[in-house]
Design an enzyme around this catalytic site. Structure first.
Site, PDB file in Angstrom:
ATOM      1  CE  LYS A  11      63.846  54.646  67.889  1.00 33.10           C
ATOM      2  NZ  LYS A  11      62.389  54.632  68.158  1.00 33.10           N
ATOM      3  CE1 TYR A  51      62.025  59.543  70.488  1.00 31.91           C
ATOM      4  CE2 TYR A  51      63.842  58.733  71.819  1.00 31.91           C
ATOM      5  CZ  TYR A  51      63.113  58.718  70.640  1.00 31.91           C
ATOM      6  OH  TYR A  51      63.475  57.879  69.608  1.00 31.91           O
ATOM      7  CG  PHE A  59      54.980  55.757  74.477  1.00 29.67           C
ATOM      8  CD1 PHE A  59      56.110  56.432  74.041  1.00 29.67           C
ATOM      9  CD2 PHE A  59      53.760  56.037  73.865  1.00 29.67           C
ATOM     10  CE1 PHE A  59      56.041  57.374  73.026  1.00 29.67           C
ATOM     11  CE2 PHE A  59      53.684  56.977  72.837  1.00 29.67           C
ATOM     12  CZ  PHE A  59      54.829  57.646  72.417  1.00 29.67           C
ATOM     13  NE  ARG A 104      60.498  52.816  63.105  1.00 22.40           N
ATOM     14  CZ  ARG A 104      60.018  54.029  63.341  1.00 22.40           C
ATOM     15  NH1 ARG A 104      58.969  54.467  62.647  1.00 22.40           N
ATOM     16  NH2 ARG A 104      60.555  54.813  64.249  1.00 22.40           N
ATOM     17  CG  ASN A 114      60.395  51.838  66.497  1.00 25.98           C
ATOM     18  OD1 ASN A 114      61.454  52.241  66.987  1.00 25.98           O
ATOM     19  ND2 ASN A 114      59.322  52.609  66.391  1.00 25.98           N
ATOM     20  CG  HIS A 117      64.541  59.272  65.850  1.00 24.91           C
ATOM     21  ND1 HIS A 117      63.327  59.685  66.325  1.00 24.91           N
ATOM     22  CD2 HIS A 117      65.151  60.385  65.325  1.00 24.91           C
ATOM     23  CE1 HIS A 117      63.204  61.001  66.121  1.00 24.91           C
ATOM     24  NE2 HIS A 117      64.298  61.450  65.520  1.00 24.91           N
ATOM     25  CD  GLU A 128      64.523  64.951  65.755  1.00 30.15           C
ATOM     26  OE1 GLU A 128      63.372  64.878  66.196  1.00 30.15           O
ATOM     27  OE2 GLU A 128      64.984  64.150  64.903  1.00 30.15           O
TER      28      GLU A 128
HETATM   29  P1  ADP Z   1      58.132  57.641  65.170  1.00 30.10           P
HETATM   30  O1  ADP Z   1      59.438  57.132  65.762  1.00 30.10           O
HETATM   31  O2  ADP Z   1      57.620  56.746  64.081  1.00 30.10           O
HETATM   32  O3  ADP Z   1      58.225  59.090  64.743  1.00 30.10           O
HETATM   33  P2  ADP Z   1      56.651  58.564  67.506  1.00 30.10           P
HETATM   34  O4  ADP Z   1      57.367  59.866  67.338  1.00 30.10           O
HETATM   35  O5  ADP Z   1      55.169  58.580  67.620  1.00 30.10           O
HETATM   36  O6  ADP Z   1      57.036  57.546  66.322  1.00 30.10           O
HETATM   37  O7  ADP Z   1      57.190  57.821  68.806  1.00 30.10           O
HETATM   38  C1  ADP Z   1      58.566  57.900  69.169  1.00 30.10           C
HETATM   39  C2  ADP Z   1      59.017  56.533  69.613  1.00 30.10           C
HETATM   40  O8  ADP Z   1      58.315  56.161  70.810  1.00 30.10           O
HETATM   41  C3  ADP Z   1      58.705  55.382  68.643  1.00 30.10           C
HETATM   42  O9  ADP Z   1      59.650  55.269  67.593  1.00 30.10           O
HETATM   43  C4  ADP Z   1      58.733  54.184  69.560  1.00 30.10           C
HETATM   44  O10 ADP Z   1      60.066  53.786  69.884  1.00 30.10           O
HETATM   45  C5  ADP Z   1      58.073  54.758  70.826  1.00 30.10           C
HETATM   46  N1  ADP Z   1      56.608  54.542  70.826  1.00 30.10           N
HETATM   47  C6  ADP Z   1      55.689  55.165  70.042  1.00 30.10           C
HETATM   48  N2  ADP Z   1      54.432  54.736  70.322  1.00 30.10           N
HETATM   49  C7  ADP Z   1      54.577  53.811  71.304  1.00 30.10           C
HETATM   50  C8  ADP Z   1      53.651  52.996  72.041  1.00 30.10           C
HETATM   51  N3  ADP Z   1      52.329  53.052  71.806  1.00 30.10           N
HETATM   52  N4  ADP Z   1      54.155  52.158  72.982  1.00 30.10           N
HETATM   53  C9  ADP Z   1      55.490  52.106  73.234  1.00 30.10           C
HETATM   54  N5  ADP Z   1      56.406  52.858  72.589  1.00 30.10           N
HETATM   55  C10 ADP Z   1      55.965  53.685  71.632  1.00 30.10           C
HETATM   56 MG    MG Z   2      58.590  60.779  65.915  1.00 31.89          MG
END
Ligand code: ADP
Ligand code: MG
Length: 140
Positions: A11, A51, A59, A104, A114, A117, A128
């Site tokens: 990212k 997304y 968010f 992370r 973070n 992805h 994807e």
């Molecule tokens: P992951 O990337 O671990 O699969 P998610 O699919 O739930 O997590 O979320 C996608 C991305 O959205 C996350 O990697 C992060 O960059 C962002 N994100 C997730 N939860 C939050 C939150 N509560 N506040 C801000 N950004 C978030």
């Molecule tokens: Mg995810």
């Protein structure tokens, strides 16, 4: 468990800090091979489309803007149990909750920024990967 492929994205927070090599060393050391890779700037359509599963989440707009805030590296990882292995090496979504030694925990800045992805299922991985790569761009 069979050989799988999964989509990985480094990212903008990580490309900005020049820690892409560190991240890929962690992925490669875990047994994942990078079989396709490109550094790109996501368009609004790409960031929103990628997304779209999160579009009802509070968010979502911030996430789309964050993902367009600098270059990303999109890459295909291949290996035994690659989908879960990549998620294990990445660590929990929130770097504060991620296990020590995960990407992370070591590199991530916040729950949004973070650093990486990773696809969360084999079915999503297939979709994807095809979002960013043609078959002939993947060189195992
Ligand atoms: P992951 O990337 O671990 O699969 P998610 O699919 O739930 O997590 O979320 C996608 C991305 O959205 C996350 O990697 C992060 O960059 C962002 N994100 C997730 N939860 C939050 C939150 N509560 N506040 C801000 N950004 C978030
Ligand atoms: Mg995810």
């Amino acid at each position: 468990m069979a050989i799988q492929r999964t989509l990985s994205i480094i990212k903008p927070d990580a490309t900005k800090r020049d820690v892409t090599g560190k991240i890929n060393q962690m992925l490669e050391t875990s047994g994942l091979r990078i079989v396709a890779q490109k550094r790109i700037k996501l368009s609004q359509d790409q960031a929103e489309g990628f997304y779209s599963v999160h579009k009802e989440r509070p968010f979502y707009n911030d996430l789309v803007n964050f993902m367009m805030s600098g270059p990303v590296i999109v890459q295909v990882l291949e290996g035994e149990n690659a989908v879960k292995l990549n998620r294990d090496v990445m660590g929990a979504t929130n770097p504060e909750e991620a296990d020590k030694g995960t990407i992370r925990a070591e590199v991530g800045l916040s729950i949004e920024a973070n650093s990486v992805h990773g696809s969360d299922s084999e079915e999503n991985a297939i979709n994807e990967i095809s979002f960013f790569f043609e078959d002939e761009e993947i060189c195992p």
